[in-house]
Scaffold this motif. Structure first.
Motif, PDB file in Angstrom:
ATOM      1  N   VAL D  78       0.858  -1.185   0.000  1.00 53.87           N
ATOM      2  CA  VAL D  78       0.000   0.000   0.000  1.00 53.87           C
ATOM      3  C   VAL D  78       0.887   1.225   0.000  1.00 53.87           C
ATOM      4  O   VAL D  78       1.507   1.564   0.989  1.00 53.87           O
ATOM      5  CB  VAL D  78      -0.924   0.009   1.226  1.00 53.87           C
ATOM      6  N   ASP D  79       0.963   1.862  -1.151  1.00 53.42           N
ATOM      7  CA  ASP D  79       1.657   3.150  -1.194  1.00 53.42           C
ATOM      8  C   ASP D  79       0.625   4.245  -1.378  1.00 53.42           C
ATOM      9  O   ASP D  79      -0.590   3.978  -1.321  1.00 53.42           O
ATOM     10  CB  ASP D  79       2.695   3.161  -2.324  1.00 53.42           C
ATOM     11  N   PHE D  85      -6.711   5.351  -4.020  1.00 51.16           N
ATOM     12  CA  PHE D  85      -7.813   4.552  -4.553  1.00 51.16           C
ATOM     13  C   PHE D  85      -8.646   3.945  -3.441  1.00 51.16           C
ATOM     14  O   PHE D  85      -9.868   3.815  -3.575  1.00 51.16           O
ATOM     15  CB  PHE D  85      -7.267   3.456  -5.471  1.00 51.16           C
ATOM     16  N   LEU D  86      -7.985   3.581  -2.348  1.00 50.66           N
ATOM     17  CA  LEU D  86      -8.751   3.020  -1.236  1.00 50.66           C
ATOM     18  C   LEU D  86      -9.737   4.047  -0.692  1.00 50.66           C
ATOM     19  O   LEU D  86     -10.884   3.720  -0.364  1.00 50.66           O
ATOM     20  CB  LEU D  86      -7.801   2.558  -0.136  1.00 50.66           C
ATOM     21  N   VAL D 129      -7.603  -5.659  -5.837  1.00 49.28           N
ATOM     22  CA  VAL D 129      -6.875  -5.235  -7.035  1.00 49.28           C
ATOM     23  C   VAL D 129      -5.926  -4.098  -6.705  1.00 49.28           C
ATOM     24  O   VAL D 129      -4.793  -4.045  -7.177  1.00 49.28           O
ATOM     25  CB  VAL D 129      -7.871  -4.820  -8.129  1.00 49.28           C
ATOM     26  N   VAL D 130      -6.391  -3.226  -5.817  1.00 51.96           N
ATOM     27  CA  VAL D 130      -5.601  -2.034  -5.557  1.00 51.96           C
ATOM     28  C   VAL D 130      -4.384  -2.341  -4.704  1.00 51.96           C
ATOM     29  O   VAL D 130      -3.331  -1.723  -4.854  1.00 51.96           O
ATOM     30  CB  VAL D 130      -6.491  -0.960  -4.890  1.00 51.96           C
ATOM     31  N   LEU D 260     -10.477   1.479 -11.958  1.00 55.67           N
ATOM     32  CA  LEU D 260      -9.455   0.549 -11.501  1.00 55.67           C
ATOM     33  C   LEU D 260      -8.598   0.085 -12.665  1.00 55.67           C
ATOM     34  O   LEU D 260      -7.417  -0.213 -12.496  1.00 55.67           O
ATOM     35  CB  LEU D 260     -10.110  -0.643 -10.800  1.00 55.67           C
ATOM     36  N   ALA D 261      -9.186   0.037 -13.842  1.00 61.34           N
ATOM     37  CA  ALA D 261      -8.385  -0.302 -15.009  1.00 61.34           C
ATOM     38  C   ALA D 261      -7.326   0.759 -15.237  1.00 61.34           C
ATOM     39  O   ALA D 261      -6.185   0.459 -15.594  1.00 61.34           O
ATOM     40  CB  ALA D 261      -9.283  -0.431 -16.228  1.00 61.34           C
TER      41      ALA D 261
END
Lengths: 545, 304, 165, 692
Positions: D78-79, D85-86, D129-130, D260-261
């Motif tokens: 997780v950067d 995105f989260l 995905v993230v 997300l793509a």
């Protein structure tokens, strides 16, 4: 002609008097006879009824046709029982007869079987059923009770479509009329019309209380722009019915004013057309050029419009030599300016963009609806009553007829601009040829039950007046069919497929005259601005009939 | 940043665009009257009109709150846009803020305000007007954007002040001249006057977007329209023909005013001598012009 | 294209200001404009010719005991001038006045009250005095007897004739 | 460990919600349970990601490894990019569930059990995905995401369009996934490890040597992600699939899933694939594809008369903006870092903003559907009278998507325009490419006017005007539905007025993803609390600037003006009827419908080439083949009949039967999905040549 005579005489009784061919037929034979007449190339003119209930319990239907080449009027008469008059419709043979039949339905209660659109046309929405104002037992000043729920069913828009209400009050309409445009975005896909808001029963008034010499003034007020044609047509009809010979000079004076009227009417139209596409400079200039004509008329007759000079038997004024000279000066001046105006309009590509390919009326449709005047001539129909059926002094004057094939607004513009110049030529010739002599002839008595038909080539097309003389010094029936009456019916063809932006232009391009069509007593002619009515006032107005 | 100058020039800009606009409108009315051989109204008539309308009855044909709000928005956004045009000197008052995209978007807000007013009024004519106004806007906006981008590429900056500075220093080159011509050709459409007044065409759609407006709201929209005329003429005269410019502030104001007068005069001539185009014709004209004006960008890239 | 625009400008430039500052500056109407009706009350003989010719039927005649009232509701006038031309005494005249706007419709009503002459015999009013004067004027021999004859109503005349003969 | 605690907890809540909702058949209860679970999930996730952002650190963790089977392990990274995105997922998912709670009642005939579990699963897989850092698990989550969303698409399985859209979606994404798997297999064969770091290493080798192969890998990756993002021409399925599910799900699709793509694209091109001429040229291609879909998608959107379909086309167009920014960024990164980073930031910022207003707009469409039972713009109008708050939020959403200041869309569009146009000037590159980027910029300026046009059409025809009475009157919109829209609208407004926060977030996200030394934030963006300006090189004068505070100032003047006018002008007020020229008309007759708007413009962009009708430059009604062909060819060319309907029906039937069989067990869906994932895994394993 003879062949027609032969064919018809097997079906009905035929009488010929002067230029009228009167056919008496059974109601059941009407469709066949109409078909025969149309096959001969006759133009449908009008359909109206005469109420003989008091005399013989009948309502007489009169179909008017005109054989252009032979210069013969055909009056097809049939008598219906006045208790329940009904006859089969001829609207499928002649699309141009739809309105005439609807009008008869409204005013006489004649039932036309198989009519495609049997809705109310003339009478207001709240007029009671079973009350037919043009029947003789209906008093002209009777005020009927108001029908409570009242509406004429109008066309509904489909899914995703919108009604754009042009009118009854609308900036580019000078008089009230309701054009119900059903649009898909900007494109007009369907069209419905409700008019006759200003119908005030001039015919009824004339038949009820006025005498022969009073009616010309009423007739002149049928139209605010081309009133003179109506008084001329009426006087000619009475003169024909009463076999009165009008002095030559009177005929020439009538011609002069008819042409002056055409000039200023066409100039007015050119200005209005420019105004509708937003070209106000041209509008102002066209009306400025028109102004000397109006002033000339005012100088000679005492009024800018509604000259009030026509009476049965001639005209009330004489044109003095000095006035003739003034007229020539005015003609020379406006001819120069009209030529310039014409060049400006014809060379302006932006106007061409707006006018070309807009509101096209193919020749076929023009013939179907029997449109007249510049609208017909722009669609390639060769009709000009001045040439086809000369009246007044036109038989002594030579001129040409401008014809265009395209049938769009542009063609109508060109035709009208041409006609101004032609009218100027006619005026010159008339001034040159005008004979000396009296302008008015006194007549003693007009025989009753005579019929007179008269056509005038109004600026808007072929005008038709019909007079049946009556026993007590006034006409028994006076029927008017204004040129716009026929031209209007072609609007359904013209408007479909156009865009909203073009709709006012297309409507204007037939130069519609609501008051002519609806036979209205115009209040003020000089101001082309309509009075604002509240709904209440309008209702009163409609009831005032 | 010289704050006193900023405030001074903001006041000048706003007063030229908002307060003087009825005067310019009166000027156009007089010119039109002369061309149409009329006497015409007195030059201050537009002020009288606005004042009169302010006190007229305010008719509400809808309960829609946006109908009450958006006419005022149109005036305000014109005022905001006016702060991005240089009048007193090379730089507009808000040069630190003066970005071409912002300018284009603020102009868009004027259109949005009127479109929302129109559609809130629930009248079909207003809807047609709104639809037409949007179409006209989206076809004419690219032309102005492309012209400004041409300037931005030439001047190497997105700021209006820098573009004007560069243009004034270096004089016209081919690309800038082309852009100027394109903006001039689209000026009538930007202002929304004949031949491009399709959204307010009186004879066609009964004043379209303005049909249900009355009283103070009508005054506002009218005022915004007058101011829009001055604003776009200013944009054209100050950004695309920035000569002559002097050091003297007052002289600059005078020069700007006289330039605007000349442009308004030309625009009025065009207005008086043309009929209105149909919306599809107007669209075609504008989009063709926009496609053509992209050449200016390429020329600017080539450095000519 | 440009040519036609320039031509339009030229056409426009030829006339400057054809609109007039009316109503601040009055407009002079042309010589024979048909305007407001004017009735010379003392000339009217109450013959009723105008009533018969008026197309809009705005003239009415009412008889009271000692007066004949000719009413012109000229709000309905169409300014055709037929009344003027049919008037034997030229009592109706068409003026040049055209500014007729009024807030009160009654301003346009014109009333002519004509005194009736009472029959010398029976005392019934039978003729308008003006008419009588005109008839007397027209008489070739203005003898007392002829005048008296005119001053008797037709009924009394008949009676007198019956009695006399 | 502490940091991850929140993440685990929140994901746990989500799974719990998914499982619980399987058992509940009552809509409101199911919705409520899901809402509570989702609320907890969002709180946890927000806490976690904000922590992560604040500390600006990269959190890494290896959860478990499947080493014996494959050289892969479920490792989490997780950067800042993931954290951003989260946050988006947390906010949008909460709003979506809140909206669904009452909204689902509209679908009377459908069980909530076919909705909430998949929705939760979709959220779960999105998070997956993230955060994963392993290609194998990435593909796994990707597939779960696709499948769960596919089930949502065919929620109304009895509708022909839903099945059709679902089929297109299924086929298109799976073909794309096939490419993804292919490239994964190729990469695995080089690196022998699915970890991103390892792949990155082996990729840099490939890029040095193998020209064709490296292009092919980049092609497959781009294709996979572009297809999922809905970029034209690969995104043809999107307008057919997105309108089908309930609006709340569409909202998540449009707002988050297709983004997300873009995340994947960013992740791969920034972190995994080293910067090289290859990425540069693919950057240009991505930008071109982006502009293509901006142009076609948006113009096609203008011609749509159905609200959700209109929005779906806009989803295509909006993704184009992001790709233009990202593509330009990738292209210019090596030429001019200032420009490159600005463009990338612009793209990502637009993504953030877009996910807010796009979700909002889909929720608006949902409200309309809830109230009227239709989203056909021809059949609705005047809804402001019954749903004023929704109207206001829809206005905010419409103006945001059109990029009108001061809403958030303006900020990101401004950066994209300026970097696209400005970059061309300051960078040394081919003239043609410079010109191309400038034209891209101009097109996007033009298209944003079209976006405005089409959303004004949506807004005007649905909310303004006379209210039609033809549709069935339903219940009022519940406060929870309105609240979720208001939350999103407020975010749109606040991030527009104070862009500095989101700008800084995105900048950090980009820099954390790129492992290069980049200029400082303050070097590029001249900032203050009021707004920002952009520098395109070290000592350039600033490019774009935006000080929204002045808008606030003018809004203040505006309200003053309105107040003084209404208060002191003393103009008498009167309520009147709308003027129709003096005749009475019913509202139905005179309503200008959505279909009628911009007709002349639509006609200009609609034409016919051969047999194909283009409507708004977008082909519609592809001609059916009626040539004299053997019937089997005809049948073959019409796959709906022989393949899709039987197939989809069968799948549905299978599920229904499974549902019946495992009525009590009710772990059926997950069971199937796990099965599916295993299948994919086996496939991958097989393809990789069995190398362990």
């Amino acid at each position: 002609m003879n062949s027609l005579n032969d064919k018809i005489s097997s079906l009905a009784k035929v009488e010929k008097e002067a230029e009228n061919l009167v056919v008496f037929s059974e109601a059941s034979q009407i469709r066949e006879i109409v078909r025969l007449i149309i096959l001969q190339g006759a133009r449908f003119i009008h359909l109206t009824a005469i109420d003989f209930s008091e005399q013989r319990q009948k309502i007489q239907l009169n179909y008017f046709f005109l054989l252009l080449k032979e210069r013969i009027n055909i009056i097809l008469k049939t008598e219906l029982d006045s208790a329940s008059p009904s006859v089969s419709s001829i609207s499928d043979i002649i699309p141009g007869a739809i309105w005439a039949e609807r009008e008869c339905m409204d005013l006489f209660g004649v039932n036309f079987l198989g009519h495609p659109d049997p809705r109310r046309l003339v009478l207001p929405d709240d007029w009671p059923e079973d009350l037919y104002p043009l029947r003789k037992n209906f008093s002209y000043d009777f005020k009927p009770p108001v029908k409570s729920e009242a509406s004429v069913e109008l066309k509904k828009p489909g899914e995703g479509r919108t009604v754009i209400p042009l009118g009854p009050f609308y900036p580019s309409l000078e008089e009230p009329a309701y054009f119900r445009l059903i649009v898909d975005g900007e494109e007009i896909v369907d069209f419905d019309y409700r008019g006759f808001y200003v119908h005030r029963g001039i015919e009824k008034l004339a038949e009820s209380v006025l005498n022969y010499q009073q009616i010309p003034f009423l007739a002149e007020r049928i139209c605010g722009i081309c009133g003179f044609v109506h008084s001329t047509a009426y006087c000619q009809a009475v003169e024909r019915a009463g076999k009165i010979d009008v002095p030559e000079r009177a005929k020439f004076i009538r011609t002069i004013f008819l042409e002056l009227e055409r000039i200023h009417s066409h100039l007015l139209w050119a200005g209005l057309a420019a105004h509708i596409v937003g070209f106000d400079t041209l509008f102002m200039q066209a009306w400025r050029i028109r102004e000397p004509v109006m002033q000339l008329c005012e100088m000679i007759t005492g009024n800018r419009k509604t000259y009030g000079i026509n009476i049965v038997g001639g005209v009330t004024i004489d044109i003095l030599p000095q006035q003739m000279k003034d007229m020539e000066g005015v003609i020379n001046q406006i001819e120069k300016e009209v030529r310039e105006l014409r060049e400006i309009i014809l060379n302006d590509e932006v106007i061409q963009l707006r006018f070309q390919k807009v509101g096209a009326l193919p020749e076929e449709e023009a013939k179907n609806f029997y449109v007249g005047g510049p609208v017909a001539r722009a669609s390639g129909v060769e009709i000009d009553i001045r040439l086809n059926f000369p009246y007044a002094a036109y038989s002594e004057i030579g001129f040409r007829m401008p014809i265009r094939k395209e049938g769009d607004v542009w063609a109508r513009t060109i035709v009208r601009l041409e006609e101004i110049l032609i009218s100027i030529g006619i005026l010159r010739e008339t001034v040159k040829k005008i004979p000396e002599g009296p302008t008015f002839i006194k007549f003693t008595k007009i025989e009753p039950w005579q019929e007179g038909i008269s056509y005038v080539e109004a600026p808007r097309g072929q005008l038709f007046h019909y007079v049946m003389t009556g026993p007590d010094g006034k006409p028994y029936r006076w029927s008017v069919r204004a040129p716009s009456y026929q031209n209007y019916q072609a609007l359904s063809v013209l408007l479909k497929g156009g865009s909203i932006a073009d709709a006012p232009l297309i409507i204007a391009s037939i130069d519609p005259c609501f008051s002519c069509t609806e036979r209205f007593e115009t209040v003020d002619i000089k101001s082309k601005i309509f009075r604002t009515y509240t709904a209440e006032e309008l209702r009163k107005c409609l009831k005032a009939k | 940043m010289n704050w006193s100058l900023i405030i001074f020039s903001s006041i000048i800009n706003i007063s030229v665009v908002l307060l003087l606009s009825p005067l310019f409108d009166g000027f156009t009315r007089k010119i039109r009257a002369i061309i149409q051989s009329r006497v015409g109204p007195p030059p201050l008539q537009s002020y009288y009109d606005i004042l009169k309308l302010m006190g007229k009855e305010d008719l509400k044909s809808t309960i829609n709150p946006l109908f009450r709000f958006s006419p005022y928005l149109s005036v305000i956004s014109i005022a905001m846009a006016s702060l991005l045009v240089p009048i007193v000197g090379v730089n507009p008052p808000f040069n630190f803020w003066g970005d071409i995209f912002l300018f284009i978007y603020i102009i868009t807000v004027v259109g949005i305000a009127i479109i929302i007013t129109a559609s809130a009024s629930e009248n079909p004519f207003a809807y047609i007007g709104a639809s037409r106004k949007m179409m006209l806007h989206l076809s004419v906006e690219p032309i102005l954007a492309i012209a400004l981008i041409t300037g931005a590429i030439n001047a190497d900056s997105f700021k209006i002040g820098d573009i004007v500075k560069w243009y004034h220093l270096n004089g016209p080159n081919v690309s800038m001249l082309l852009a100027t011509v394109c903006v001039f050709l689209s000026l009538q459409a930007l202002i929304g006057k004949i031949p491009f007044d399709v959204s307010e065409a009186e004879q066609e759609i009964a004043e379209g977007v303005l049909i249900e407006l009355s009283g103070p709201k009508y005054a506002c929209v009218k005022w915004a329209n007058m101011s829009k005329q001055v604003l776009f003429c200013l944009v054209f005269s100050q950004i695309f023909i920035p000569w002559p410019l002097t050091e003297n502030i007052l002289l600059n104001i005078l020069i700007a005013l006289s330039k605007v007068t000349v442009i308004i005069f030309i625009s009025t001539l065009i207005e008086a001598l043309n009929p209105r185009l149909r919306i599809d014709q107007a669209l075609k004209y504008n989009l063709t012009l926009a496609g053509f004006s992209i050449t200016a960008v390429f020329l600017a890239l080539l450095g000519v | 294209m440009l040519k036609s625009k320039i031509k339009a400008l030229l056409l426009s430039s030829r006339h400057r200001k054809i609109t007039r500052p009316y109503p601040f500056v009055p407009v002079k109407p042309p010589e024979n404009l048909r305007g407001k009706l004017q009735i010379l009350k003392n000339k009217c003989i109450g013959c009723g010719n105008c009533v018969r010719t008026c197309p809009s039927r705005l003239i009415k005649i009412e008889n009271t005991s000692d007066e004949r009232i000719v009413k012109f509701s000229s709000g309905r006038c169409i300014y055709c001038g037929r009344c003027a031309s049919s008037c034997p005494e030229r009592a109706i005249q068409i003026t040049h006045e055209f500014e007729l706007a009024t807030e009160n419709k009654e301003d346009l009503e014109i009333e002519v009250r004509l005194k009736m002459f009472k029959c010398l015999q029976c005392g019934k009013p039978f003729i308008v005095e003006n008419m009588l004067t005109r008839q007397i004027e027209k008489l070739s021999d203005k003898s007392e007897e002829q005048i008296r004859k005119l001053m008797t109503c037709s009924e009394c005349k008949r009676k007198m004739q019956q009695r006399g003969d | 460990m502490d940091d991850f605690y929140y993440l685990y907890a929140s994901l746990g809540f989500l799974l719990l919600g998914a499982i619980l909702s399987i058992f509940i058949n009552r809509k409101s209860l199911a919705g409520f349970v899901s809402l509570i679970m989702n609320f907890l999930f969002s709180i946890g996730l927000l806490n976690f990601s904000i922590n992560c952002l604040m500390n600006n650190n990269q959190l890494e963790k290896n959860l478990f490894s499947i080493k014996p089977l494959l050289n892969s392990s479920l490792s989490i990274l997780v950067d800042s990019l993931s954290a951003v995105f989260l946050i988006v997922i947390a906010i949008v998912s909460l709003c979506v569930t809140m909206f669904s709670w009452k909204y689902l009642e509209v679908y009377k005939a459908h069980s909530p059990r076919r909705f909430y579990p998949f929705l939760m699963l979709l959220f779960f897989s999105s998070v997956g995905v993230v955060i994963v850092k392993d290609l194998f698990f990435f593909i796994l989550f990707w597939e779960v995401m696709t499948l769960s969303s596919w089930f949502l698409v065919i929620f109304e399985g009895e509708k022909r369009e839903a099945l059709r859209g679902g089929l297109q979606y299924f086929i298109a994404t799976h073909i794309a996934t096939a490419f993804l798997i292919l490239s994964a297999v190729i990469l695995y064969s080089y690196s022998n490890d699915f970890n991103f770091t390892a792949i990155s290493k082996s990729l840099s080798d490939i890029l040095k040597g193998n020209f064709l192969l490296s292009h092919f890998i980049l092609f497959s990756l781009s294709l996979a992600f572009l297809t999922k993002a809905g970029v034209l021409p690969f995104g043809f399925w999107l307008p057919n699939a997105y309108p089908q599910p309930p609006s709340s799900a569409s909202s998540f699709f449009g707002g988050v899933m297709s983004k997300l793509a873009v995340y994947a694209l960013l992740r791969f091109f920034l972190s995994v694939i080293p910067l090289s001429p290859y990425t540069q040229s693919w950057g240009f291609i991505i930008a071109t594809a982006g502009v293509f879909s901006i142009f076609i998608g948006t113009i096609a959107a203008l011609t749509q008369d159905e609200a959700k379909r209109l929005m779906s086309f806009h989803a295509i167009g909006q993704v184009g903006y992001m790709l233009l920014g990202i593509g330009a960024g990738l292209y210019f990164m090596s030429l001019n870092q200032f420009v490159g980073i600005t463009a990338l930031t612009g793209g990502l910022l637009h993504l953030l903003n877009n996910s807010m207003y796009k979700s909002l707009l889909f929720l608006n469409a949902g409200s309309i559907y809830y109230k009227t039972g239709t989203t056909d713009l021809d059949r609705i109008s005047g809804l402001i009278r019954v749903m004023p708050l929704t109207t206001m939020t829809a206005l905010v959403g419409s103006l945001s998507i059109a990029g009108v200041p001061p809403f958030n869309g303006f900020v990101s569009k401004l950066i994209i325009f300026e970097s696209s146009i400005g970059a061309a000037k300051v960078s040394e590159t081919l003239l043609l490419i410079k010109g191309a980027f400038i034209v891209f910029g101009i097109i996007s300026v033009f298209i944003s006017a079209i976006t405005l046009a089409s959303f004004l059409k949506f807004f005007n025809s649905s909310f303004m005007g006379k209210m039609k009475l033809t549709y069935v009157e339903r219940g009022n919109v519940h406060w929870s539905m309105t609240l979720s829209q208001i939350i999103l609208a407020l975010i749109c407004l606040i991030t527009g007025l104070f862009p500095i926060i989101s700008l800084k977030l995105t900048y950090n996200a980009i820099t954390s993803a790129v492992n290069l030394s980049l200029p400082n934030f303050s070097e590029i963006f001249v900032t203050s609390f009021f707004g920002f300006g952009i520098n395109f090189c070290k000592n350039c004068s600033e490019g774009g600037v935006w000080f929204p505070i002045f808008v606030i100032f003018s809004v203040f003047i505006l309200s003053l003006l309105i107040f003084s006018f209404e208060r002191y002008a003393q103009a008498p007020k009167r309520e009147v009827e709308t003027w129709y020229g003096g005749k009475e008309h019913s509202p139905e007759e005179v309503t200008y419908t959505g279909h009628s708007f911009y007709q002349p413009f639509k006609e200009m962009v609609s034409f016919r080439i051969g047999k194909i009708q283009f409507k708004g430059l977008y082909p519609v009604g592809l001609p059916s083949f009626k040539l004299s062909m053997p019937s089997w060819i005809k049948k073959f060319l019409n796959p709906d009949d022989w393949f899709y309907y039987p197939f989809a029906n069968k799948v549905r039937l299978v599920f229904i039967s499974i549902e019946q069989i495992y009525e009590k067990l009710s772990k059926k869906y997950i069971a199937w999905l796990v099965l599916g994932s295993i299948l994919v895994g086996v496939l991958v394993f097989h393809l990789s040549g069995g190398k362990p």
